[in-house]
Write a protein that holds these residues in place. Structure first.
Motif, short mmCIF file in Angstrom:
data_model
loop_
_atom_site.label_atom_id
_atom_site.label_comp_id
_atom_site.label_asym_id
_atom_site.label_seq_id
_atom_site.Cartn_x
_atom_site.Cartn_y
_atom_site.Cartn_z
N VAL A 123 -0.37 15.68 -9.54
CA VAL A 123 0.76 16.15 -8.74
C VAL A 123 1.31 15.03 -7.87
CG1 VAL A 123 1.46 17.72 -6.88
CG2 VAL A 123 -0.05 18.54 -8.72
N VAL A 124 0.44 14.29 -7.23
CA VAL A 124 0.86 13.17 -6.36
C VAL A 124 1.60 12.11 -7.17
CG1 VAL A 124 0.03 11.24 -4.97
CG2 VAL A 124 -0.91 13.52 -4.62
N MET A 125 1.10 11.79 -8.35
CA MET A 125 1.78 10.81 -9.20
C MET A 125 3.19 11.25 -9.55
SD MET A 125 -0.06 8.04 -9.92
CE MET A 125 0.48 7.44 -11.52
N TRP A 126 3.36 12.51 -9.91
CA TRP A 126 4.69 13.01 -10.26
C TRP A 126 5.61 13.09 -9.05
CZ3 TRP A 126 6.81 12.65 -14.69
CH2 TRP A 126 6.07 12.76 -15.86
N VAL A 127 5.05 13.39 -7.89
CA VAL A 127 5.87 13.40 -6.67
C VAL A 127 6.39 11.99 -6.39
CG1 VAL A 127 5.80 13.68 -4.16
CG2 VAL A 127 4.73 15.40 -5.63
N ILE A 128 5.54 10.99 -6.56
CA ILE A 128 5.97 9.60 -6.37
C ILE A 128 7.09 9.26 -7.33
CG2 ILE A 128 5.25 7.18 -6.63
CD1 ILE A 128 2.45 8.06 -5.71
N ILE A 129 6.93 9.65 -8.59
CA ILE A 129 7.95 9.35 -9.61
C ILE A 129 9.28 9.99 -9.25
CG2 ILE A 129 8.59 9.76 -12.01
CD1 ILE A 129 5.53 9.59 -12.64
N LYS A 141 11.25 5.36 0.63
CA LYS A 141 10.23 5.12 1.66
C LYS A 141 9.15 6.20 1.62
CE LYS A 141 12.98 2.49 5.02
NZ LYS A 141 14.06 2.14 4.08
N VAL A 142 9.55 7.44 1.38
CA VAL A 142 8.57 8.52 1.26
C VAL A 142 7.65 8.26 0.07
CG1 VAL A 142 8.28 10.98 0.76
CG2 VAL A 142 10.06 10.24 2.36
N ALA A 143 8.24 7.84 -1.05
CA ALA A 143 7.45 7.51 -2.24
C ALA A 143 6.47 6.39 -1.92
CB ALA A 143 8.37 7.11 -3.39
N ALA A 144 6.93 5.39 -1.16
CA ALA A 144 6.08 4.25 -0.81
C ALA A 144 4.89 4.70 0.04
CB ALA A 144 6.90 3.20 -0.08
N LEU A 145 5.13 5.58 0.99
CA LEU A 145 4.05 6.06 1.85
C LEU A 145 3.02 6.87 1.05
CD1 LEU A 145 6.09 7.12 5.00
CD2 LEU A 145 4.54 5.16 4.79
N ILE A 146 3.51 7.68 0.11
CA ILE A 146 2.59 8.45 -0.74
C ILE A 146 1.80 7.52 -1.64
CG2 ILE A 146 2.42 10.25 -2.50
CD1 ILE A 146 5.01 11.44 -1.40
N MET A 147 2.47 6.49 -2.18
CA MET A 147 1.79 5.48 -2.99
C MET A 147 0.68 4.81 -2.18
SD MET A 147 4.85 3.48 -5.05
CE MET A 147 3.74 2.14 -5.49
#
Length: 333
Positions: A123-129, A141-147
């Protein structure tokens, strides 16, 4: 004497003209347990002589590289690549999304050795994508923080020194976070530094755990160009280390990126889809280097104004960096 001349020529050709058919991340392709060889075995006569030859070669390159711009057509290509700089951040952003899609489909995270074991990781991987695919800097930036959070979670499990192999992801996250801020200009220099240091770090693995690489050579029938596998491993590690070092000090970045890209593409013929998934992100970063050059980057070598000072700096600095990486990796890796 003839033997050392052949080795010197091999190093020169391998860095600038020919692909090296071996992989940087040996842990992906061997099941052997890592066993350190004695430090005195690493610091052999061959190792010391090759180190000095490379240091001399790099010192000379500081004066020879600028003359490449005098070659007919090189300046035009340089200007053409300059025109693509406006796309660099989007290439990194959407390229990262593509690399992550390849990873999640392969049920891995960041690298083939880190498999997805829980649903929340998928789920986290797909959210980043998804966040990377949204054309807005806040989503990036949100994607970067989750990464960053996911990277730290893996880092805690795998170990800090182990994850230094993939330190370039921290640099990529940094580029995303400083976008559209006053620190934006520091993003790509940080990417150069992070990627260069990561390449240096994975190169040292071949010296400290050479049996893992020789196992790959035998199992996958990797060509050694007539060298004994043991000596070939030493040379391969030097080539990878020099690539990382050149990125850090700001020498030959565009041409270097082209050579390394070709190298990684050719290794897919040996290692297949795992290689594609594992190095997709590196390919994206190298494309950025090809486009950007070093126009935005004030390399450390520029601190010295005279030619002699620059040559001395590169010679001594290479030996210092090489020694530091080797000793730290041997102690903690």
């Amino acid at each position: 004497m003839k033997k050392w001349l052949i080795i010197f020529i091999f190093i020169l050709l391998s860095v600038y003209l020919t692909p090296l058919a071996t992989d940087a991340h040996v842990k992906w392709f061997t099941k052997l347990e890592p066993i350190k060889v004695p430090l005195e075995e690493i610091l052999s006569t061959e190792f010391i002589v090759i180190s000095l030859l490379i240091a001399i070669l790099l010192a000379v390159l500081t004066q020879w590289i600028p003359k490449l711009m005098d070659i007919p057509g090189v300046s035009k290509v340089d200007l053409k690549l300059d025109s693509y700089r406006k796309y660099s951040r989007n290439i990194l952003k959407y390229g990262t999304a593509i690399a992550f899609i390849l990873q999640v489909v392969n049920r891995t995270m960041f690298a083939p050795e880190f498999t997805i074991s829980d649903t929340w990781q998928t789920v986290v991987m797909w959210v980043i994508i998804v966040m990377l695919l949204i054309p807005h800097h806040i989503a990036t930036k949100v994607a970067a923080l989750i990464m960053l959070g996911l990277f730290i979670s893996i880092w805690n499990e795998a170990g800090w020194f182990h994850m230094l192999d993939y330190g370039f992801y921290i640099a990529i996250i940094g580029v995303f976070l400083v976008g559209r801020t006053q620190l934006e200009t520091a993003g790509f220099p940080f990417l150069y530094l992070g990627t260069g240091l990561s390449l240096c770090w994975v190169a040292v693995e071949k010296w400290v755990y050479p049996m893992m690489t020789t196992d790959i050579i035998h199992e996958h029938h990797v060509p050694t160009f007539g060298f004994d596998p043991e000596l070939f491993v030493v040379l391969a590690a030097f080539i990878e280390f020099v690539v990382g070092y050149l990125l850090v000090v700001g020498i030959l970045n565009r041409l270097l990126a082209v050579v390394v890209t070709i190298l990684f593409i050719l290794t897919t013929t040996i290692f297949g889809y795992t290689e594609v998934v594992g190095h997709a992100m590196i390919h994206i970063v190298l494309i950025i280097f090809i486009i950007e050059g070093i126009s935005f980057y004030h390399p450390p070598i520029k601190m010295h104004r005279t030619r002699l000072d620059q040559m001395i700096f590169v010679f001594l600095n290479f030996l210092f960096v090489l020694s530091t990486f080797l000793l730290i990796y041997y102690r903690f890796g």
